[in-house]
Motif scaffolding. Structure first.
Motif, mmCIF file in Angstrom:
data_model
loop_
_atom_site.group_PDB
_atom_site.id
_atom_site.type_symbol
_atom_site.label_atom_id
_atom_site.label_comp_id
_atom_site.label_asym_id
_atom_site.label_seq_id
_atom_site.Cartn_x
_atom_site.Cartn_y
_atom_site.Cartn_z
ATOM 1 N N LYS A 3 12.101 20.649 5.799
ATOM 2 C CA LYS A 3 12.739 19.767 4.822
ATOM 3 C C LYS A 3 12.656 18.312 5.259
ATOM 4 O O LYS A 3 12.482 17.416 4.420
ATOM 5 N N MET A 4 12.776 18.060 6.548
ATOM 6 C CA MET A 4 12.644 16.697 7.059
ATOM 7 C C MET A 4 11.229 16.191 6.806
ATOM 8 O O MET A 4 11.044 15.050 6.381
ATOM 9 N N SER A 5 10.260 17.028 7.049
ATOM 10 C CA SER A 5 8.871 16.662 6.817
ATOM 11 C C SER A 5 8.620 16.346 5.348
ATOM 12 O O SER A 5 7.952 15.363 5.011
ATOM 13 N N LYS A 6 9.181 17.153 4.468
ATOM 14 C CA LYS A 6 9.025 16.926 3.033
ATOM 15 C C LYS A 6 9.689 15.611 2.628
ATOM 16 O O LYS A 6 9.125 14.834 1.851
ATOM 17 N N ALA A 7 10.874 15.348 3.155
ATOM 18 C CA ALA A 7 11.583 14.101 2.850
ATOM 19 C C ALA A 7 10.774 12.898 3.319
ATOM 20 O O ALA A 7 10.645 11.902 2.590
ATOM 21 N N LEU A 8 10.198 12.971 4.504
ATOM 22 C CA LEU A 8 9.385 11.872 5.023
ATOM 23 C C LEU A 8 8.136 11.661 4.171
ATOM 24 O O LEU A 8 7.733 10.519 3.924
ATOM 25 N N THR A 9 7.550 12.739 3.695
ATOM 26 C CA THR A 9 6.374 12.641 2.831
ATOM 27 C C THR A 9 6.723 11.957 1.515
ATOM 28 O O THR A 9 5.983 11.098 1.020
ATOM 29 N N ILE A 10 7.860 12.317 0.946
ATOM 30 C CA ILE A 10 8.308 11.695 -0.313
ATOM 31 C C ILE A 10 8.571 10.207 -0.109
ATOM 32 O O ILE A 10 8.164 9.376 -0.930
ATOM 33 N N ILE A 11 9.234 9.858 0.976
ATOM 34 C CA ILE A 11 9.523 8.452 1.252
ATOM 35 C C ILE A 11 8.218 7.679 1.444
ATOM 36 O O ILE A 11 8.064 6.562 0.934
ATOM 37 N N TYR A 12 7.264 8.276 2.141
ATOM 38 C CA TYR A 12 5.969 7.615 2.323
ATOM 39 C C TYR A 12 5.292 7.392 0.966
ATOM 40 O O TYR A 12 4.731 6.317 0.715
ATOM 41 N N ALA A 13 5.365 8.379 0.087
ATOM 42 C CA ALA A 13 4.773 8.232 -1.247
ATOM 43 C C ALA A 13 5.451 7.108 -2.022
ATOM 44 O O ALA A 13 4.782 6.319 -2.715
ATOM 45 N N LEU A 14 6.764 7.006 -1.915
ATOM 46 C CA LEU A 14 7.487 5.919 -2.585
ATOM 47 C C LEU A 14 7.051 4.561 -2.035
ATOM 48 O O LEU A 14 6.799 3.627 -2.801
ATOM 49 N N GLN A 15 6.936 4.467 -0.722
ATOM 50 C CA GLN A 15 6.498 3.217 -0.117
ATOM 51 C C GLN A 15 5.074 2.868 -0.548
ATOM 52 O O GLN A 15 4.777 1.717 -0.853
ATOM 53 N N SER A 16 4.213 3.841 -0.579
ATOM 54 C CA SER A 16 2.807 3.626 -0.919
ATOM 55 C C SER A 16 2.617 3.220 -2.373
ATOM 56 O O SER A 16 1.618 2.592 -2.715
ATOM 57 N N SER A 17 3.566 3.586 -3.230
ATOM 58 C CA SER A 17 3.414 3.299 -4.652
ATOM 59 C C SER A 17 3.885 1.892 -5.034
ATOM 60 O O SER A 17 3.679 1.460 -6.163
ATOM 61 N N LEU A 18 4.483 1.178 -4.109
ATOM 62 C CA LEU A 18 5.001 -0.153 -4.414
ATOM 63 C C LEU A 18 3.862 -1.156 -4.618
ATOM 64 O O LEU A 18 2.877 -1.159 -3.879
ATOM 65 N N ASP A 19 4.007 -1.991 -5.631
ATOM 66 C CA ASP A 19 3.044 -3.046 -5.935
ATOM 67 C C ASP A 19 3.690 -4.374 -5.542
ATOM 68 O O ASP A 19 4.501 -4.927 -6.278
ATOM 69 N N PHE A 20 3.311 -4.886 -4.378
ATOM 70 C CA PHE A 20 3.943 -6.088 -3.853
ATOM 71 C C PHE A 20 3.540 -7.342 -4.627
ATOM 72 O O PHE A 20 4.308 -8.299 -4.688
ATOM 73 N N GLU A 21 2.373 -7.340 -5.218
ATOM 74 C CA GLU A 21 1.942 -8.503 -5.995
ATOM 75 C C GLU A 21 2.771 -8.640 -7.270
ATOM 76 O O GLU A 21 3.243 -9.723 -7.606
ATOM 77 N N ARG A 22 2.933 -7.564 -7.984
ATOM 78 C CA ARG A 22 3.682 -7.614 -9.239
ATOM 79 C C ARG A 22 5.170 -7.404 -9.030
ATOM 80 O O ARG A 22 5.983 -7.889 -9.812
ATOM 81 N N GLY A 23 5.545 -6.689 -7.983
ATOM 82 C CA GLY A 23 6.948 -6.355 -7.761
ATOM 83 C C GLY A 23 7.725 -7.398 -6.993
ATOM 84 O O GLY A 23 8.961 -7.395 -7.020
ATOM 85 N N GLY A 24 7.013 -8.237 -6.278
ATOM 86 C CA GLY A 24 7.652 -9.316 -5.540
ATOM 87 C C GLY A 24 8.808 -8.884 -4.657
ATOM 88 O O GLY A 24 8.695 -7.944 -3.877
ATOM 89 N N GLU A 25 9.927 -9.569 -4.820
ATOM 90 C CA GLU A 25 11.102 -9.339 -3.974
ATOM 91 C C GLU A 25 11.667 -7.928 -4.150
ATOM 92 O O GLU A 25 12.139 -7.321 -3.184
ATOM 93 N N ILE A 26 11.611 -7.418 -5.359
ATOM 94 C CA ILE A 26 12.127 -6.062 -5.592
ATOM 95 C C ILE A 26 11.313 -5.051 -4.786
ATOM 96 O O ILE A 26 11.884 -4.169 -4.134
ATOM 97 N N ALA A 27 9.998 -5.179 -4.817
ATOM 98 C CA ALA A 27 9.142 -4.268 -4.059
ATOM 99 C C ALA A 27 9.416 -4.383 -2.561
ATOM 100 O O ALA A 27 9.475 -3.375 -1.852
ATOM 101 N N GLU A 28 9.591 -5.606 -2.092
ATOM 102 C CA GLU A 28 9.880 -5.806 -0.673
ATOM 103 C C GLU A 28 11.207 -5.172 -0.279
ATOM 104 O O GLU A 28 11.320 -4.531 0.773
ATOM 105 N N ASN A 29 12.229 -5.346 -1.114
ATOM 106 C CA ASN A 29 13.536 -4.755 -0.831
ATOM 107 C C ASN A 29 13.479 -3.237 -0.855
ATOM 108 O O ASN A 29 14.090 -2.570 -0.017
ATOM 109 N N LEU A 30 12.764 -2.683 -1.827
ATOM 110 C CA LEU A 30 12.614 -1.229 -1.876
ATOM 111 C C LEU A 30 11.876 -0.720 -0.651
ATOM 112 O O LEU A 30 12.246 0.309 -0.074
#
Length: 74
Positions: A3-30
């Motif tokens: 379950k820890m491994s699955k949680a880490l994989t999900i968090i990595y996917a969330l981080q990888s999906s962030l668009d820093f160019e369009r998301g700006g400060e919100i993406a950085e905070n997330l």
């Protein structure tokens, strides 16, 4: 451990999906929030505790609730 491994994989996917160019400060905070949750999972897993994980879950639940509210407006 699985379950820890699955949680880490999900968090990595969330981080990888962030668009820093369009998301700006919100993406950085997330990104920082996701990184914090990842660190808490690793620390608590190492120490056999769940305090940090519970705080991380609470933070992620807040974000989920915000998305649910946004979806209801659309």
């Amino acid at each position: 451990s699985e379950k820890m491994s699955k949680a880490l994989t999900i968090i990595y996917a969330l981080q990888s999906s962030l668009d820093f160019e369009r998301g700006g400060e919100i993406a950085e905070n997330l990104y920082r929030l996701y990184e914090y949750t990842r660190e808490q999972i690793l620390i608590d897993n190492k120490n056999g505790e769940a305090v940090g994980i519970l705080v991380a879950i609470s933070s992620l639940e807040d974000i989920r609730e915000a998305w649910v509210e946004i979806r209801s407006i659309l």
